[in-house]
Design a protein around this motif. Structure first.
Motif, PDB file in Angstrom:
ATOM      1  N   THR A  38      21.863  18.775  32.736  1.00  0.00           N
ATOM      2  CA  THR A  38      22.755  18.929  31.581  1.00  0.00           C
ATOM      3  C   THR A  38      22.501  17.906  30.480  1.00  0.00           C
ATOM      4  O   THR A  38      23.251  17.849  29.510  1.00  0.00           O
ATOM      5  N   ASP A  39      21.470  17.093  30.619  1.00  0.00           N
ATOM      6  CA  ASP A  39      21.142  16.100  29.604  1.00  0.00           C
ATOM      7  C   ASP A  39      19.657  16.216  29.263  1.00  0.00           C
ATOM      8  O   ASP A  39      19.015  17.214  29.603  1.00  0.00           O
ATOM      9  N   ARG A  40      19.092  15.183  28.645  1.00  0.00           N
ATOM     10  CA  ARG A  40      17.690  15.241  28.234  1.00  0.00           C
ATOM     11  C   ARG A  40      16.739  14.672  29.280  1.00  0.00           C
ATOM     12  O   ARG A  40      15.581  14.370  28.983  1.00  0.00           O
ATOM     13  N   ALA A  41      17.210  14.545  30.516  1.00  0.00           N
ATOM     14  CA  ALA A  41      16.392  13.928  31.554  1.00  0.00           C
ATOM     15  C   ALA A  41      15.085  14.677  31.797  1.00  0.00           C
ATOM     16  O   ALA A  41      14.092  14.083  32.232  1.00  0.00           O
ATOM     17  N   GLN A  42      15.076  16.004  31.534  1.00  0.00           N
ATOM     18  CA  GLN A  42      13.846  16.762  31.711  1.00  0.00           C
ATOM     19  C   GLN A  42      13.134  17.014  30.382  1.00  0.00           C
ATOM     20  O   GLN A  42      12.097  17.675  30.350  1.00  0.00           O
ATOM     21  N   GLY A  43      13.686  16.499  29.307  1.00  0.00           N
ATOM     22  CA  GLY A  43      13.056  16.675  28.003  1.00  0.00           C
ATOM     23  C   GLY A  43      13.997  17.325  27.008  1.00  0.00           C
ATOM     24  O   GLY A  43      15.205  17.440  27.239  1.00  0.00           O
ATOM     25  N   THR A 235       9.939   3.114  31.389  1.00  0.00           N
ATOM     26  CA  THR A 235       9.943   3.981  32.570  1.00  0.00           C
ATOM     27  C   THR A 235      10.380   5.406  32.269  1.00  0.00           C
ATOM     28  O   THR A 235       9.948   6.348  32.951  1.00  0.00           O
ATOM     29  N   ASP A 236      11.215   5.593  31.230  1.00  0.00           N
ATOM     30  CA  ASP A 236      11.792   6.925  31.024  1.00  0.00           C
ATOM     31  C   ASP A 236      11.667   7.425  29.586  1.00  0.00           C
ATOM     32  O   ASP A 236      12.094   8.529  29.286  1.00  0.00           O
ATOM     33  N   GLY A 237      11.060   6.636  28.693  1.00  0.00           N
ATOM     34  CA  GLY A 237      10.952   7.080  27.312  1.00  0.00           C
ATOM     35  C   GLY A 237       9.569   6.899  26.728  1.00  0.00           C
ATOM     36  O   GLY A 237       9.365   7.029  25.525  1.00  0.00           O
ATOM     37  N   PHE A 238       8.616   6.633  27.602  1.00  0.00           N
ATOM     38  CA  PHE A 238       7.287   6.201  27.183  1.00  0.00           C
ATOM     39  C   PHE A 238       6.270   7.336  27.157  1.00  0.00           C
ATOM     40  O   PHE A 238       5.114   7.131  26.823  1.00  0.00           O
ATOM     41  N   SER A 258       1.294  25.360  17.732  1.00  0.00           N
ATOM     42  CA  SER A 258       2.644  25.887  17.908  1.00  0.00           C
ATOM     43  C   SER A 258       3.648  25.068  17.106  1.00  0.00           C
ATOM     44  O   SER A 258       3.866  23.885  17.407  1.00  0.00           O
ATOM     45  N   PRO A 259       4.287  25.645  16.110  1.00  0.00           N
ATOM     46  CA  PRO A 259       5.299  24.895  15.354  1.00  0.00           C
ATOM     47  C   PRO A 259       6.450  24.432  16.236  1.00  0.00           C
ATOM     48  O   PRO A 259       6.952  23.312  16.076  1.00  0.00           O
ATOM     49  N   VAL A 260       6.885  25.280  17.168  1.00  0.00           N
ATOM     50  CA  VAL A 260       7.986  24.893  18.047  1.00  0.00           C
ATOM     51  C   VAL A 260       7.540  23.792  19.007  1.00  0.00           C
ATOM     52  O   VAL A 260       8.308  22.867  19.312  1.00  0.00           O
ATOM     53  N   GLY A 261       6.288  23.868  19.471  1.00  0.00           N
ATOM     54  CA  GLY A 261       5.764  22.781  20.304  1.00  0.00           C
ATOM     55  C   GLY A 261       5.735  21.475  19.549  1.00  0.00           C
ATOM     56  O   GLY A 261       6.088  20.415  20.087  1.00  0.00           O
ATOM     57  N   LEU A 262       5.322  21.524  18.285  1.00  0.00           N
ATOM     58  CA  LEU A 262       5.324  20.332  17.434  1.00  0.00           C
ATOM     59  C   LEU A 262       6.735  19.793  17.275  1.00  0.00           C
ATOM     60  O   LEU A 262       6.979  18.588  17.403  1.00  0.00           O
ATOM     61  N   ALA A 263       7.693  20.681  17.000  1.00  0.00           N
ATOM     62  CA  ALA A 263       9.080  20.255  16.786  1.00  0.00           C
ATOM     63  C   ALA A 263       9.642  19.573  18.030  1.00  0.00           C
ATOM     64  O   ALA A 263      10.267  18.507  17.937  1.00  0.00           O
ATOM     65  N   ALA A 264       9.419  20.182  19.196  1.00  0.00           N
ATOM     66  CA  ALA A 264       9.946  19.597  20.433  1.00  0.00           C
ATOM     67  C   ALA A 264       9.313  18.236  20.702  1.00  0.00           C
ATOM     68  O   ALA A 264       9.999  17.284  21.105  1.00  0.00           O
ATOM     69  N   TRP A 265       8.013  18.113  20.464  1.00  0.00           N
ATOM     70  CA  TRP A 265       7.315  16.839  20.679  1.00  0.00           C
ATOM     71  C   TRP A 265       7.881  15.756  19.769  1.00  0.00           C
ATOM     72  O   TRP A 265       8.079  14.619  20.193  1.00  0.00           O
ATOM     73  N   MET A 266       8.177  16.120  18.524  1.00  0.00           N
ATOM     74  CA  MET A 266       8.688  15.139  17.578  1.00  0.00           C
ATOM     75  C   MET A 266      10.133  14.755  17.875  1.00  0.00           C
ATOM     76  O   MET A 266      10.535  13.608  17.641  1.00  0.00           O
ATOM     77  N   LEU A 267      10.921  15.682  18.401  1.00  0.00           N
ATOM     78  CA  LEU A 267      12.314  15.368  18.724  1.00  0.00           C
ATOM     79  C   LEU A 267      12.422  14.473  19.955  1.00  0.00           C
ATOM     80  O   LEU A 267      13.401  13.730  20.103  1.00  0.00           O
ATOM     81  N   ASP A 268      11.432  14.522  20.836  1.00  0.00           N
ATOM     82  CA  ASP A 268      11.516  13.796  22.111  1.00  0.00           C
ATOM     83  C   ASP A 268      11.034  12.360  21.934  1.00  0.00           C
ATOM     84  O   ASP A 268      10.078  11.923  22.560  1.00  0.00           O
ATOM     85  N   HIS A 269      11.717  11.618  21.067  1.00  0.00           N
ATOM     86  CA  HIS A 269      11.278  10.266  20.744  1.00  0.00           C
ATOM     87  C   HIS A 269      12.134   9.208  21.414  1.00  0.00           C
ATOM     88  O   HIS A 269      11.656   8.458  22.258  1.00  0.00           O
ATOM     89  N   ASP A 270      13.400   9.121  21.059  1.00  0.00           N
ATOM     90  CA  ASP A 270      14.288   8.142  21.680  1.00  0.00           C
ATOM     91  C   ASP A 270      15.652   8.781  21.887  1.00  0.00           C
ATOM     92  O   ASP A 270      16.018   9.719  21.176  1.00  0.00           O
ATOM     93  N   THR A 271      16.375   8.293  22.867  1.00  0.00           N
ATOM     94  CA  THR A 271      17.614   8.941  23.304  1.00  0.00           C
ATOM     95  C   THR A 271      18.653   9.008  22.191  1.00  0.00           C
ATOM     96  O   THR A 271      19.254  10.061  21.949  1.00  0.00           O
ATOM     97  N   ASP A 272      18.883   7.903  21.515  1.00  0.00           N
ATOM     98  CA  ASP A 272      19.915   7.870  20.470  1.00  0.00           C
ATOM     99  C   ASP A 272      19.619   8.876  19.369  1.00  0.00           C
ATOM    100  O   ASP A 272      20.482   9.687  18.998  1.00  0.00           O
TER     101      ASP A 272
END
Length: 398
Positions: A38-43, A235-238, A258-272
């Motif tokens: 239910t969180d971003r633990a898997q991405g 350990t979890d954001g690198f 893939s534009p959506v692949g690019l978007a997801a990669w860019m969003l997965d930066h830091d938790t805050d």
């Protein structure tokens, strides 16, 4: 023969075919199943990216951003074999202090745009004439509208030297510099090189904490919290950092296809930042200026310029420079100009003053503010502007 030092006007003109192709590719996305947590633990969460994709193809107006950018004075010039794009806004106040600000990854000049008005025209934004800056916003090599380096070696130090050349080319004999994320590494390098005319630097990320973690104080509660944040990142954001530092070309194939692949990669930066951006899309409640519009402006800029791979290569350069420095056993030269630092609470690690003083003994200004995160200028442009006015105020008469 063209003069390599020539400064040429730049204007963005996106073809309708490029926008149509982008929308077609988004519509053709093959979606993964929903994450099992239910969180971003898997991405990056499926609901966030699907709402981003819906907005991207049905509501986002790239032409509006294009017009916004074209309303600003933009230029290109060749430095050390690479075409550098930059925004250059001179203040109407002639005594304004020249300032070069450097963005980071996964950012671009988009993250700095809302600071332009307050920094260059302070009297229209609650400040005084003596707070004014002449503003230079370059796009990093391989990012956005700047050219891609065609050879290895464009690490932070080389970019720092390019920025010194740019400021001299713009006829600024004295200036200051600011940066966060990749921009912090570049600005740090400028401070250590000490080019003629550089009066001081301001940072909002303590990049040195990664290498010096075991040498930094960890006695107070604040220091231990910062140490824990660095450990969590390692350990979890690198993931993005490690992939781009070791295999930028490999991830680049996906980022350019893939534009959506690019978007997801860019969003997965830091938790805050991720949760703030997710809130803007899923709940329609942006935090500060991290709006759906500006987030997609930034992602679209990466997509249309095809810079997913070239921007990632800075991390590869960074890793090799660091390895070479460690192998040499030589400490980096000290920063030779005054350092200012602002700690924003949502940063990947919110550096306490003791940490900043350890890395920068020449610290002249330090403040901890109560809002903002990793993309401080983007999220909280007014607060960010206030910090720069305070940080560089004492240097204006030097």
């Amino acid at each position: 023969m063209a003069d390599d030092s020539e400064i040429r006007p730049f204007r963005l003109d996106t073809s309708e075919e490029a926008i149509t192709d982008l929308h077609r590719r988004v519509a053709a996305t093959r979606w993964p199943s929903r994450e099992l947590v239910t969180d971003r633990a898997q991405g990056v969460q499926l609901a966030t990216v699907q709402e981003l994709a819906r907005y991207w193809t049905t509501e986002h107006d790239w032409r509006a951003f294009e017009a916004k950018l074209n309303a600003l004075p933009q230029y290109t010039t060749e430095i050390d074999g690479v075409e550098i794009h930059f925004i250059h806004v001179r203040s109407r106040h002639e005594d304004a202090l020249p300032l070069v600000m450097t963005h980071g990854w996964p950012g671009s000049v988009v993250e700095l745009l809302d600071t332009i008005g307050p920094l260059t025209d302070p009297t229209a934004h609650g400040g005084r004439a003596e707070d004014a800056f002449h503003l230079v916003l370059p796009s990093l090599p391989g990012y956005g509208f700047s050219g891609e380096p065609t050879e290895p070696g464009w690490d932070s130090g080389r970019i720092a030297r390019a920025w010194a050349t740019l400021m001299a080319r713009l006829d600024y004999p004295r200036y200051v510099a600011q940066g966060g994320d990749v921009g912090a590494a570049v600005t740090d390098a400028m401070g250590r090189q000490g080019p003629e005319g550089l009066l001081g630097i301001h940072l909002n990320l303590l990049a040195g904490a990664l290498d010096l973690k075991d040498q930094l104080p960890a006695e107070s509660e604040q220091e231990r919290a910062a140490r824990d944040a660095v450990d969590r990142f390692m350990t979890d954001g690198f993931g993005y950092f490690l992939e781009q530092a070791t295999r930028p070309q490999t991830i680049g194939y996906s980022l350019l296809d893939s534009p959506v692949g690019l978007a997801a990669w860019m969003l997965d930066h830091d938790t805050d930042s991720y949760y703030k951006i997710s809130r803007a899309f899923v709940d329609g409640e942006p935090v500060g200026n991290l709006t759906r519009e500006t987030v997609v402006d930034n992602i679209t800029l990466y997509w249309l310029t095809g810079t997913g791979a070239s921007s990632a290569r800075w991390y590869w350069e960074f890793a090799r420079f660091k390895a070479a420095a460690q192998a040499s056993g030589q400490a980096p030269p000290p920063v030779s100009v005054p350092v200012a630092f602002t700690t924003f609470p949502g940063e990947i690690w919110a550096a306490p003053r003791s940490w900043v003083e350890t890395v920068y003994p020449s610290l002249g200004y330090f403040n901890e503010v109560d809002a903002g995160g990793h993309f401080a200028a983007w999220e909280e442009p007014d607060l960010f502007t206030t910090e720069l006015r305070a940080a560089f105020g004492p240097l204006r008469k030097s």
